[in-house]
Write a protein that holds these residues in place. Sequence first.
Motif, PDB file in Angstrom:
ATOM      1  N   TYR A 173       7.758  21.830 -18.561  1.00 11.10           N
ATOM      2  CA  TYR A 173       7.548  20.385 -18.670  1.00 11.10           C
ATOM      3  C   TYR A 173       6.440  20.087 -19.674  1.00 11.10           C
ATOM      4  O   TYR A 173       6.544  19.141 -20.474  1.00 11.10           O
ATOM      5  CB  TYR A 173       7.202  19.801 -17.302  1.00 11.10           C
TER       6      TYR A 173
ATOM      7  N   ARG B 157       9.405  11.400 -18.394  1.00  9.94           N
ATOM      8  CA  ARG B 157       9.869  11.759 -17.054  1.00  9.94           C
ATOM      9  C   ARG B 157      11.398  11.776 -16.997  1.00  9.94           C
ATOM     10  O   ARG B 157      11.987  12.578 -16.269  1.00  9.94           O
ATOM     11  CB  ARG B 157       9.315  10.770 -16.025  1.00  9.94           C
TER      12      ARG B 157
ATOM     13  N   TYR C  89       8.161  26.353 -14.550  1.00 10.20           N
ATOM     14  CA  TYR C  89       8.735  25.018 -14.714  1.00 10.20           C
ATOM     15  C   TYR C  89       7.655  24.010 -15.111  1.00 10.20           C
ATOM     16  O   TYR C  89       7.922  23.065 -15.856  1.00 10.20           O
ATOM     17  CB  TYR C  89       9.441  24.597 -13.425  1.00 10.20           C
TER      18      TYR C  89
ATOM     19  N   HIS D  19      18.020  20.217 -16.874  1.00  9.42           N
ATOM     20  CA  HIS D  19      19.225  20.007 -16.077  1.00  9.42           C
ATOM     21  C   HIS D  19      18.919  19.676 -14.618  1.00  9.42           C
ATOM     22  O   HIS D  19      19.852  19.512 -13.811  1.00  9.42           O
ATOM     23  CB  HIS D  19      20.126  21.246 -16.163  1.00  9.42           C
ATOM     24  N   GLY D  20      17.651  19.570 -14.276  1.00  9.04           N
ATOM     25  CA  GLY D  20      17.294  19.202 -12.906  1.00  9.04           C
ATOM     26  C   GLY D  20      17.473  20.304 -11.893  1.00  9.04           C
ATOM     27  O   GLY D  20      17.637  20.061 -10.701  1.00  9.04           O
ATOM     28  N   GLY D  21      17.445  21.559 -12.337  1.00 12.17           N
ATOM     29  CA  GLY D  21      17.561  22.696 -11.437  1.00 12.17           C
ATOM     30  C   GLY D  21      18.593  23.691 -11.958  1.00 12.17           C
ATOM     31  O   GLY D  21      19.175  23.477 -13.022  1.00 12.17           O
TER      32      GLY D  21
ATOM     33  N   VAL E 143      13.548  14.978 -17.490  1.00 13.02           N
ATOM     34  CA  VAL E 143      13.792  15.884 -16.364  1.00 13.02           C
ATOM     35  C   VAL E 143      15.130  15.506 -15.725  1.00 13.02           C
ATOM     36  O   VAL E 143      15.320  14.385 -15.264  1.00 13.02           O
ATOM     37  CB  VAL E 143      12.667  15.790 -15.323  1.00 13.02           C
ATOM     38  N   GLY E 144      16.067  16.446 -15.737  1.00  8.84           N
ATOM     39  CA  GLY E 144      17.384  16.184 -15.174  1.00  8.84           C
ATOM     40  C   GLY E 144      18.308  15.406 -16.092  1.00  8.84           C
ATOM     41  O   GLY E 144      19.380  14.969 -15.668  1.00  8.84           O
ATOM     42  N   SER E 145      17.909  15.234 -17.350  1.00 10.00           N
ATOM     43  CA  SER E 145      18.723  14.439 -18.279  1.00 10.00           C
ATOM     44  C   SER E 145      19.971  15.168 -18.741  1.00 10.00           C
ATOM     45  O   SER E 145      20.939  14.552 -19.194  1.00 10.00           O
ATOM     46  CB  SER E 145      17.887  14.059 -19.505  1.00 10.00           C
TER      47      SER E 145
ATOM     48  N   PRO F  92      12.520  16.342  -9.686  1.00 10.21           N
ATOM     49  CA  PRO F  92      12.501  17.274  -8.547  1.00 10.21           C
ATOM     50  C   PRO F  92      11.816  18.603  -8.860  1.00 10.21           C
ATOM     51  O   PRO F  92      12.114  19.609  -8.212  1.00 10.21           O
ATOM     52  CB  PRO F  92      13.996  17.482  -8.307  1.00 10.21           C
TER      53      PRO F  92
ATOM     54  N   VAL G 248      14.596  22.635 -16.086  1.00  7.37           N
ATOM     55  CA  VAL G 248      13.909  21.343 -16.059  1.00  7.37           C
ATOM     56  C   VAL G 248      14.797  20.247 -16.626  1.00  7.37           C
ATOM     57  O   VAL G 248      14.941  19.169 -16.036  1.00  7.37           O
ATOM     58  CB  VAL G 248      12.578  21.421 -16.839  1.00  7.37           C
TER      59      VAL G 248
END
Length: 205
Positions: free
Chosen positions: A85, A16, A81, A65-67, A19-21, A137, A63
């Motif tokens: 994932y 998880r 998306y 970069h969180g968007g 995601v956004g890492s 997100p 995914v």
Amino acid sequence: MSSSLSVYLLDVAATRALVGSGDQQLLDVVRSEFGDDLARDDEWFASEIEDGAPTAYEALRAVVHGGPFGEGEDKEHAFQYGYAYKRLCSLTGSFLDNSCFTPHRGDWLSVVDEGLNALGITAVSVEEFGYGGLPAPLPSTYMPGCGEWRHEQCLRALEQFEATKAAGTEPPPLEPEVVEAVMQVLQWLRHAASRPGFGVIGFKS
């Protein structure tokens, strides 16, 4: 129409956290090592991409970069998306035997859940893999469905199974194919239980 269930053993929290890492190194590895896979997915969804859906790599980048994930009409492309994932799970986790679940039809997942319940197992649900939702997100999407079993849930499910056996209660008769599927689920649980922090993430498509 038949469905499939892809199931992975991995550290749920670490997965998880991807995601956004912003892990550009991960993206570079995927692009260089799995470029053919990305290209095949783009070919499969060529018409959707022509209509504005992101490519497999663009979705994966969003995914990690969180968007951004798009707004308005773009939300109809949210499936990309979800598959991105799933790709992260397949690359960082271990694929678990899904032979009892791929392909499957109708309410098979709920039938297996009834078999689990008959053995006292209520801590996990295979049907949840169809509607559990993607981690925030990421936008919600009907396909692929996604769900997860945390390490603690897997341990609890095995405890429930052992308690039923210890009680000596005779479970109601189950169809052979249901018994086989339940045994496969127990294998997943034992794999997860043997590795601290590991659980199961599944995708229905």
